[in-house]
Design a protein around this motif. Structure first.
Motif, short mmCIF file in Angstrom:
data_model
loop_
_atom_site.label_atom_id
_atom_site.label_comp_id
_atom_site.label_asym_id
_atom_site.label_seq_id
_atom_site.Cartn_x
_atom_site.Cartn_y
_atom_site.Cartn_z
N VAL A 30 0.84 -1.20 0.00
CA VAL A 30 0.00 0.00 0.00
C VAL A 30 0.87 1.25 0.00
O VAL A 30 0.62 2.21 -0.74
CB VAL A 30 -0.94 -0.02 1.22
CG1 VAL A 30 -1.66 1.33 1.36
CG2 VAL A 30 -1.96 -1.14 1.10
N ALA A 31 1.92 1.24 0.81
CA ALA A 31 2.80 2.41 0.89
C ALA A 31 3.52 2.65 -0.43
O ALA A 31 3.66 3.80 -0.86
CB ALA A 31 3.81 2.21 2.01
N ALA A 32 3.97 1.59 -1.06
CA ALA A 32 4.68 1.75 -2.33
C ALA A 32 3.78 2.40 -3.38
O ALA A 32 4.22 3.27 -4.13
CB ALA A 32 5.19 0.39 -2.82
N LYS A 33 2.52 2.00 -3.43
CA LYS A 33 1.59 2.61 -4.37
C LYS A 33 1.39 4.10 -4.05
O LYS A 33 1.34 4.95 -4.94
CB LYS A 33 0.24 1.89 -4.33
CG LYS A 33 0.27 0.48 -4.90
CD LYS A 33 -1.09 -0.19 -4.77
CE LYS A 33 -1.05 -1.62 -5.28
NZ LYS A 33 -2.36 -2.30 -5.12
N ALA A 34 1.26 4.39 -2.76
CA ALA A 34 1.02 5.78 -2.36
C ALA A 34 2.23 6.65 -2.67
O ALA A 34 2.10 7.74 -3.25
CB ALA A 34 0.70 5.84 -0.87
N PHE A 35 3.42 6.20 -2.30
CA PHE A 35 4.63 6.98 -2.57
C PHE A 35 4.86 7.14 -4.06
O PHE A 35 5.27 8.20 -4.53
CB PHE A 35 5.84 6.31 -1.93
CG PHE A 35 5.90 6.41 -0.43
CD1 PHE A 35 5.75 7.63 0.20
CD2 PHE A 35 6.12 5.28 0.34
CE1 PHE A 35 5.81 7.73 1.59
CE2 PHE A 35 6.19 5.36 1.72
CZ PHE A 35 6.03 6.58 2.36
N SER A 36 4.60 6.08 -4.81
CA SER A 36 4.81 6.13 -6.25
C SER A 36 3.85 7.10 -6.92
O SER A 36 4.22 7.84 -7.83
CB SER A 36 4.64 4.73 -6.85
OG SER A 36 4.85 4.74 -8.24
N GLY A 37 2.61 7.12 -6.45
CA GLY A 37 1.61 7.96 -7.10
C GLY A 37 1.64 9.41 -6.69
O GLY A 37 1.34 10.30 -7.50
N SER A 38 2.03 9.69 -5.44
CA SER A 38 1.91 11.05 -4.92
C SER A 38 3.22 11.68 -4.49
O SER A 38 3.27 12.89 -4.25
CB SER A 38 0.94 11.07 -3.72
OG SER A 38 -0.34 10.62 -4.11
N GLY A 39 4.28 10.89 -4.37
CA GLY A 39 5.53 11.44 -3.89
C GLY A 39 5.64 11.32 -2.39
O GLY A 39 4.66 11.11 -1.67
N TYR A 40 6.85 11.48 -1.90
CA TYR A 40 7.14 11.22 -0.48
C TYR A 40 6.37 12.15 0.45
O TYR A 40 5.69 11.71 1.37
CB TYR A 40 8.64 11.36 -0.25
CG TYR A 40 9.06 11.21 1.20
CD1 TYR A 40 9.06 9.97 1.81
CD2 TYR A 40 9.44 12.33 1.95
CE1 TYR A 40 9.44 9.82 3.13
CE2 TYR A 40 9.82 12.19 3.27
CZ TYR A 40 9.81 10.94 3.86
OH TYR A 40 10.19 10.79 5.17
N HIS A 41 6.45 13.45 0.21
CA HIS A 41 5.91 14.40 1.18
C HIS A 41 4.38 14.43 1.21
O HIS A 41 3.80 14.75 2.25
CB HIS A 41 6.44 15.81 0.88
CG HIS A 41 7.88 15.99 1.25
ND1 HIS A 41 8.35 15.82 2.53
CD2 HIS A 41 8.96 16.32 0.50
CE1 HIS A 41 9.64 16.04 2.57
NE2 HIS A 41 10.05 16.35 1.35
N ALA A 42 3.74 14.12 0.10
CA ALA A 42 2.28 14.22 0.05
C ALA A 42 1.57 13.05 0.74
O ALA A 42 0.37 13.11 0.99
CB ALA A 42 1.81 14.31 -1.40
N VAL A 43 2.29 12.00 1.06
CA VAL A 43 1.69 10.80 1.65
C VAL A 43 1.60 10.94 3.16
O VAL A 43 2.55 11.37 3.82
CB VAL A 43 2.52 9.54 1.29
CG1 VAL A 43 2.01 8.32 2.03
CG2 VAL A 43 2.48 9.31 -0.21
N ARG A 44 0.44 10.57 3.72
CA ARG A 44 0.23 10.59 5.18
C ARG A 44 0.14 9.17 5.69
O ARG A 44 -0.50 8.31 5.07
CB ARG A 44 -1.05 11.36 5.53
CG ARG A 44 -1.03 12.82 5.12
CD ARG A 44 -2.38 13.48 5.29
NE ARG A 44 -2.88 13.45 6.66
CZ ARG A 44 -3.90 12.73 7.08
NH1 ARG A 44 -4.56 11.95 6.24
NH2 ARG A 44 -4.29 12.77 8.34
#
Length: 411
Positions: A30-44
């Protein structure tokens, strides 16, 4: 009077919830998808916990903070790439087969990780210490192996050209992870592997001197100065690390002067992205105006895009790493315009190469764009002419006039 049955407790009357055995792996996916799609800083982290179907405290039992989670996802992706190439047999007597095997394995890994592979665009910007060394060691080992096999195929190459072609090959095979165009996995692997293999015997022009003086006049409009200075700061330090005060000082304005033009730092980033999108759209129109045939259109598009990337690489680097900091509706609109531009390129490619389907053409265009962006990001970037030669070979393969592998870059 019949006795009343006791009220069921929370542990009675329902099956207790079992903790999944692979909870850590679920969190990482789940984290890999989030970081990949939105970038590091935008992920909570709260969003990752919710998407993984767990509570935030449960997530913190596995990862103490966001950086730890990001570092583990980057390590996992690097491990997957290492495993893919390690499975390819070493073939000193048949380097061409070994090279194809390596590129095919990496393409397949990119296809398997299409929702998560975008991390590779910015892992170098955020990993630190042992994590950065771990991932870099895998990337360097992969580069050296491919370069060594390439040398075996072409012992005439000089070191700079071998490194450049190897970097282009690895960027091309990673490109399926940077977009969502649909095609059967087997077809993607075959198409992109063939395109990357076509770089084996590409003839690169000599490295031309690069003007690093930043010549030309600077804008005088305060809004333009703010945009230019903001992009420079975002590229150097990252969007989240730059403050309004930093931007104001760089533009020689008080902080209140920034707010007269932009309501927030995010608004500056959004305006910069639309400026970059508009430049690409205008570049396409200008390039097509200089062309009379589909082949000329492709050559004009590639050379103009490479020139633009070499002179505006800060904004392109920021776009790749900070798109997640733009509000969702604007992000969707920006990506929609990007798809329109890719389809324009693909349309001219299918006119020149009618054996390609529109979807196949889009994959090749995305590969060429990805290679151009990756090669123009480093400080010691190659000349636009060398990058153009690689992009044209990816798009045209050996379909140059008369079967020649050379493409005329003269405009």
């Amino acid at each position: 009077m019949a006795s009343r049955s006791p009220t069921p407790t929370a542990s009675q009357g329902r099956t207790p919830r079992r903790r999944p055995a692979d909870r850590r792996e679920v969190i990482l996916r789940v984290a890999a998808k989030a970081f990949s799609g939105s970038g590091y800083h935008a992920v909570r982290l709260d969003d990752i916990a919710e998407a993984a179907g767990i509570s935030a405290p449960a997530l913190y039992r596995h990862f103490p903070n966001k950086y730890a989670l990001f570092a583990e996802t980057a390590r996992s992706l690097a491990d997957a790439l290492a495993a893919a190439t390690e499975a390819v047999p070493i073939s000193p007597d048949d380097p061409t087969t070994e090279l194809r095997g390596l590129l095919s394995a990496l393409t397949a890994a990119a296809v398997d990780n299409r929702r998560t592979g975008g991390i590779y665009h910015w892992e170098a910007d955020y990993l630190i210490g042992d994590d950065a060394q771990y991932v870099r060691a895998i990337v360097v080992a992969q580069h050296r192996r491919i370069r060594g096999v390439l040398y075996a195929c072409r012992p005439d190459l000089d070191a700079a050209s071998a490194d450049l072609i190897t970097a282009a090959m690895t960027s091309a095979v990673a490109s399926p992870a940077t977009h969502r165009t649909a095609l059967a996995a087997r077809q993607i692997v075959a198409l992109i592997t063939d395109a990357a293999m076509s770089l084996t015997d590409v003839e690169l022009p000599p490295q031309a001197p690069i003007d690093r003086t930043g010549g030309g006049l600077s804008p005088t409009s305060k809004r333009e100065v703010l945009l230019a200075e903001s992009i420079r700061l975002f590229a150097a330090r990252g969007f989240r690390e730059v403050t309004i005060d930093d931007i104001a000082r760089a533009a020689d304005l008080p902080p209140s002067g920034v707010y007269r033009h932009f309501e927030s730092k995010a608004a500056i980033l959004q305006a910069a992205f639309w400026r970059a999108s508009d430049r690409v759209t205008a570049m396409i129109s200008d390039a097509l105006a200089r062309a009379a045939t589909p082949r000329e259109a492709i050559v004009a598009l590639v050379t103009a895009y490479c020139d633009m990337c070499c002179t505006n690489n800060d904004i392109l680097a920021v776009y790749a790493s900070e798109i997640g900091n733009v509000e969702p509706r604007q992000r969707t609109e920006l990506r929609a315009q990007q798809r329109i531009n890719v389809e324009e390129w693909a349309g001219w490619l299918t006119r020149d190469r009618p054996e390609l389907t529109p979807v196949q053409a889009r994959f090749l265009v995305q590969a060429a764009l990805n290679v151009t962006m990756d090669l123009t990001r480093p400080r010691r970037r190659p000349s636009a002419e060398r990058v153009s030669a690689l992009g044209l070979r990816l798009l045209l393969a050996d379909h140059t006039p008369g079967g020649s592998h050379r493409v005329d870059l003269g405009q």
